[in-house]
Design an enzyme around this catalytic site. Structure first.
Site, PDB file in Angstrom:
ATOM      1  N   HIS A 273       0.847  -1.192   0.000  1.00 37.62           N
ATOM      2  CA  HIS A 273       0.000   0.000   0.000  1.00 37.62           C
ATOM      3  C   HIS A 273       0.879   1.237   0.000  1.00 37.62           C
ATOM      4  CE1 HIS A 273      -3.281   2.725   0.972  1.00 37.62           C
ATOM      5  NE2 HIS A 273      -4.088   1.724   0.691  1.00 37.62           N
ATOM      6  N   ASP A 327      -7.794  -5.496   0.194  1.00 34.78           N
ATOM      7  CA  ASP A 327      -8.305  -6.457  -0.801  1.00 34.78           C
ATOM      8  C   ASP A 327      -7.953  -7.896  -0.482  1.00 34.78           C
ATOM      9  OD1 ASP A 327      -7.773  -3.971  -3.282  1.00 34.78           O
ATOM     10  OD2 ASP A 327      -9.683  -4.755  -2.559  1.00 34.78           O
TER      11      ASP A 327
HETATM   12  C1  SDX Z   1      -6.417  -0.319  -2.934  1.00 33.43           C
HETATM   13  O1  SDX Z   1      -4.554   4.177  -2.180  1.00 33.43           O
HETATM   14  C2  SDX Z   1      -5.487   3.594  -1.528  1.00 33.43           C
HETATM   15  O2  SDX Z   1      -5.861   3.995  -0.466  1.00 33.43           O
HETATM   16  C3  SDX Z   1      -6.090   2.387  -2.238  1.00 33.43           C
HETATM   17  C4  SDX Z   1      -7.073   1.561  -1.418  1.00 33.43           C
HETATM   18  C5  SDX Z   1      -8.331   2.326  -1.111  1.00 33.43           C
HETATM   19  O3  SDX Z   1      -8.995   2.024  -0.095  1.00 33.43           O
HETATM   20  O4  SDX Z   1      -8.729   3.155  -1.968  1.00 33.43           O
HETATM   21  O5  SDX Z   1      -6.466   1.157  -0.198  1.00 33.43           O
HETATM   22  C6  SDX Z   1      -7.530   0.328  -2.183  1.00 33.43           C
HETATM   23  O6  SDX Z   1      -6.177   0.032  -4.045  1.00 33.43           O
HETATM   24  C7  SDX Z   1      -5.566  -1.340  -2.222  1.00 33.43           C
HETATM   25  C8  SDX Z   1      -4.382  -1.836  -3.110  1.00 33.43           C
HETATM   26  C9  SDX Z   1      -4.910  -2.981  -4.008  1.00 33.43           C
HETATM   27  N1  SDX Z   1      -3.853  -3.355  -4.978  1.00 33.43           N
HETATM   28  C10 SDX Z   1      -3.129  -4.467  -4.846  1.00 33.43           C
HETATM   29  O7  SDX Z   1      -3.228  -5.245  -3.916  1.00 33.43           O
HETATM   30  C11 SDX Z   1      -2.148  -4.715  -6.004  1.00 33.43           C
HETATM   31  C12 SDX Z   1      -0.773  -5.110  -5.436  1.00 33.43           C
HETATM   32  N2  SDX Z   1      -0.191  -3.974  -4.713  1.00 33.43           N
HETATM   33  C13 SDX Z   1       0.795  -3.192  -5.441  1.00 33.43           C
HETATM   34  O8  SDX Z   1       0.521  -3.009  -6.793  1.00 33.43           O
HETATM   35  C14 SDX Z   1       1.233  -1.930  -4.697  1.00 33.43           C
HETATM   36  O9  SDX Z   1       1.501  -2.297  -3.400  1.00 33.43           O
HETATM   37  C15 SDX Z   1       0.333  -0.709  -4.692  1.00 33.43           C
HETATM   38  C16 SDX Z   1      -0.082  -0.292  -6.041  1.00 33.43           C
HETATM   39  C17 SDX Z   1      -0.863  -0.961  -3.863  1.00 33.43           C
HETATM   40  C18 SDX Z   1       1.142   0.426  -4.054  1.00 33.43           C
HETATM   41  O10 SDX Z   1       2.213   0.642  -4.883  1.00 33.43           O
HETATM   42  P1  SDX Z   1       3.312   1.778  -4.642  1.00 33.43           P
HETATM   43  O11 SDX Z   1       3.090   2.475  -3.374  1.00 33.43           O
HETATM   44  O12 SDX Z   1       3.392   2.597  -5.888  1.00 33.43           O
HETATM   45  O13 SDX Z   1       4.608   0.923  -4.456  1.00 33.43           O
HETATM   46  P2  SDX Z   1       5.573   0.515  -5.647  1.00 33.43           P
HETATM   47  O14 SDX Z   1       4.784  -0.180  -6.734  1.00 33.43           O
HETATM   48  O15 SDX Z   1       6.390   1.707  -6.005  1.00 33.43           O
HETATM   49  O16 SDX Z   1       6.489  -0.586  -4.955  1.00 33.43           O
HETATM   50  C19 SDX Z   1       7.567  -0.172  -4.110  1.00 33.43           C
HETATM   51  C20 SDX Z   1       8.359  -1.416  -3.848  1.00 33.43           C
HETATM   52  C21 SDX Z   1       8.764  -2.100  -5.155  1.00 33.43           C
HETATM   53  O17 SDX Z   1       9.933  -2.835  -4.892  1.00 33.43           O
HETATM   54  P3  SDX Z   1      11.363  -2.201  -5.345  1.00 33.43           P
HETATM   55  O18 SDX Z   1      11.278  -1.984  -6.858  1.00 33.43           O
HETATM   56  O19 SDX Z   1      11.494  -0.879  -4.596  1.00 33.43           O
HETATM   57  O20 SDX Z   1      12.369  -3.250  -4.937  1.00 33.43           O
HETATM   58  O21 SDX Z   1       7.560  -2.400  -3.152  1.00 33.43           O
HETATM   59  C22 SDX Z   1       7.348  -3.523  -3.993  1.00 33.43           C
HETATM   60  C23 SDX Z   1       7.645  -3.069  -5.413  1.00 33.43           C
HETATM   61  O22 SDX Z   1       8.033  -4.166  -6.215  1.00 33.43           O
HETATM   62  N3  SDX Z   1       5.947  -3.900  -3.878  1.00 33.43           N
HETATM   63  C24 SDX Z   1       5.500  -5.158  -3.985  1.00 33.43           C
HETATM   64  C25 SDX Z   1       4.119  -5.091  -3.830  1.00 33.43           C
HETATM   65  N4  SDX Z   1       3.763  -3.813  -3.646  1.00 33.43           N
HETATM   66  C26 SDX Z   1       4.901  -3.081  -3.674  1.00 33.43           C
HETATM   67  N5  SDX Z   1       6.165  -6.326  -4.196  1.00 33.43           N
HETATM   68  C27 SDX Z   1       5.401  -7.436  -4.262  1.00 33.43           C
HETATM   69  N6  SDX Z   1       4.057  -7.448  -4.133  1.00 33.43           N
HETATM   70  C28 SDX Z   1       3.379  -6.298  -3.908  1.00 33.43           C
HETATM   71  N7  SDX Z   1       2.065  -6.315  -3.768  1.00 33.43           N
END
Ligand code: SDX
Length: 396
Positions: A273, A327
């Site tokens: 998140h 989720d």
């Molecule tokens: C919702 O914003 C909100 O409030 C949203 C929400 C709401 O109530 O409205 O809470 C609802 O959207 C919940 C999120 C649902 N989505 C998912 O579950 C999809 C999986 N999650 C990721 O896509 C991610 O965690 C996000 C999109 C939710 C957040 O992404 P960020 O903050 O942009 O983080 P990032 O993609 O820049 O990742 C930073 C690091 C990366 O690693 P490095 O490149 O730095 O080594 O963290 C890693 C990412 O690879 N990472 C994950 C991960 N999420 C982040 N690695 C593995 N699995 C994950 N889920």
């Protein structure tokens, strides 16, 4: 968590630094919701979401989010009565939905039908509190009816009309499953709606505020937000979590699945998140609701897979602040309630309409159209080249 852009230019002409995805950039002031991502706390108008999920109802929480205070019993009764009176949807909207392809995703059906409401109420008197109140009532009342309607229409069946003797959540489950729900199931669903109602400036709420800032009608605002919520990185993740758990298949395979996903840089759906560096407080409550449902109606065998995955992920992803989000457990709750998987995100939308409308009202109260800047990285001035002198473009 975002990365600074590659290359030496990373600020615009006025020296403001580029932040991918506006990460950490405040773009509005809001009194609706506060999140402490380190403590894992979430409050709506100052009330902890744990208290609201335990003691409130979705309609009472909707009133709180939109108008800022918990309603008196009389105010709540009036609001509930108004919503109940506006649950039905014009036959024109239902006939339009009958023209949608049955294989279309319910979020696309919802976005189209939500936008179509603007055709019926096109007067854009957004400076008139009565128009604002009526728009709030219509959208809160009609969105569930449209979600349930498409589920039946796509099977060639006539949608089920709302029942005035059922409360908001019980009525939705009735329209969806064609059976009056068990009171516990209806209460648990209502608590899920409270948990999903608002979450400060997430992507779909930001869409709502940008759309609202042009002073268009609230139906276009909600349609814009629905389209944004549909993405798998946002509201669409709840569907993908179940598919992931089924792919893992057993608790014993959770660690192996994680290692392979991390090695191939695949995101684990339902984890991570932008705000939280601990387990999403909503995931904590949703896990409890799942266990309550399983104790009463039987366990979902995917629950043990989910718990094993959470345990294995704590070691591998916990140090990076990546834990279950809202989720991760919601799909297991919805499946036990008899909600089809491709309706999980429309259910998220039913709830989040409350938050989007709260932000719509707040934006109108102190509006300035959103128009951020950019850092231009394209070609510098080029001279015109007649068609016959041009090399093939690398484009298409
Ligand atoms: C919702 O914003 C909100 O409030 C949203 C929400 C709401 O109530 O409205 O809470 C609802 O959207 C919940 C999120 C649902 N989505 C998912 O579950 C999809 C999986 N999650 C990721 O896509 C991610 O965690 C996000 C999109 C939710 C957040 O992404 P960020 O903050 O942009 O983080 P990032 O993609 O820049 O990742 C930073 C690091 C990366 O690693 P490095 O490149 O730095 O080594 O963290 C890693 C990412 O690879 N990472 C994950 C991960 N999420 C982040 N690695 C593995 N699995 C994950 N889920």
């Amino acid at each position: 968590m975002g990365q600074e852009p590659v290359g030496e230019i990373h600020h615009d002409r006025s020296g403001i630094v580029f932040r991918p995805g506006l990460e950490g950039v405040p773009v509005t002031q809001s009194a609706i919701c506060d999140i402490d991502g380190l403590q894992g706390s979430l409050t709506y108008r100052g009330y902890p979401v744990e208290d609201l999920a335990a003691h409130s109802t979705f309609l009472e929480t909707t009133y709180l989010l939109i108008w800022g205070d918990l309603p008196s019993p009389r105010q709540l009764r009036d609001f509930e009565a108004e919503v109940q009176m506006h649950r039905r949807v014009s036959f024109r909207v239902r006939d339009m939905m009958k023209c949608f392809p049955a294989t279309g995703h319910p979020m696309d059906a919802l976005q189209s039908s939500a936008a179509s409401l603007g055709l019926f109420y096109s007067r854009r008197a957004i400076d008139n509190p009565k128009y604002v109140y009526e728009a709030v009532v219509r959208l809160i009342a009609k969105i569930p009816t449209m979600v349930a309607a498409f589920k039946l229409i796509r099977k060639g069946q006539d949608p089920i009309q709302p029942r005035d003797d059922l409360a908001y959540s019980a009525n939705f489950l009735y329209m969806l499953t064609e059976r009056e729900p068990d009171p516990l199931a209806a209460r648990i669903f209502d608590r899920c709606l409270i948990l999903h109602a608002e979450h400060s400036l997430n992507a779909s709420t930001f869409s709502a505020r940008v759309t609202a800032s042009t002073l268009t009608d609230p139906y276009a605002v909600v349609a814009s937000a629905v389209g944004t919520l549909a993405g798998p990185l946002h509201g669409g993740a709840n569907e993908d979590v179940l598919a992931m758990l089924e792919e893992i298949g057993s608790p014993e395979r959770a660690g192996e699945y994680l290692d392979e996903a991390i090695a191939s840089k695949r995101k684990i759906m339902g984890f991570g998140h932008r705000e939280y560096r601990v387990k999403d407080p909503r995931a904590v409550i949703l896990q409890g609701l799942a266990e309550e449902l399983f104790a009463r109606f039987g366990k979902d065998e995917m629950y043990d897979v989910a718990r094993a995955l959470e345990h294995e992920a704590a070691e591998r992803l916990g140090p990076k602040g990546i834990y279950p989000n809202v989720d991760f457990y919601s799909g297991l709750v919805y499946r036990k309630l008899g909600i089809p998987r491709d309706l999980f995100t429309p259910v998220f939308a039913i709830s989040r309409v409350a938050g989007w409308l709260a932000h719509w009202r707040e934006q109108l109260g102190a509006n300035r159209i959103f128009r951020p800047s950019q850092i231009y990285t394209g070609a510098q001035a080029r001279n015109w080249i007649p068609g016959e002198d041009r090399p093939p473009s690398a484009g298409a």
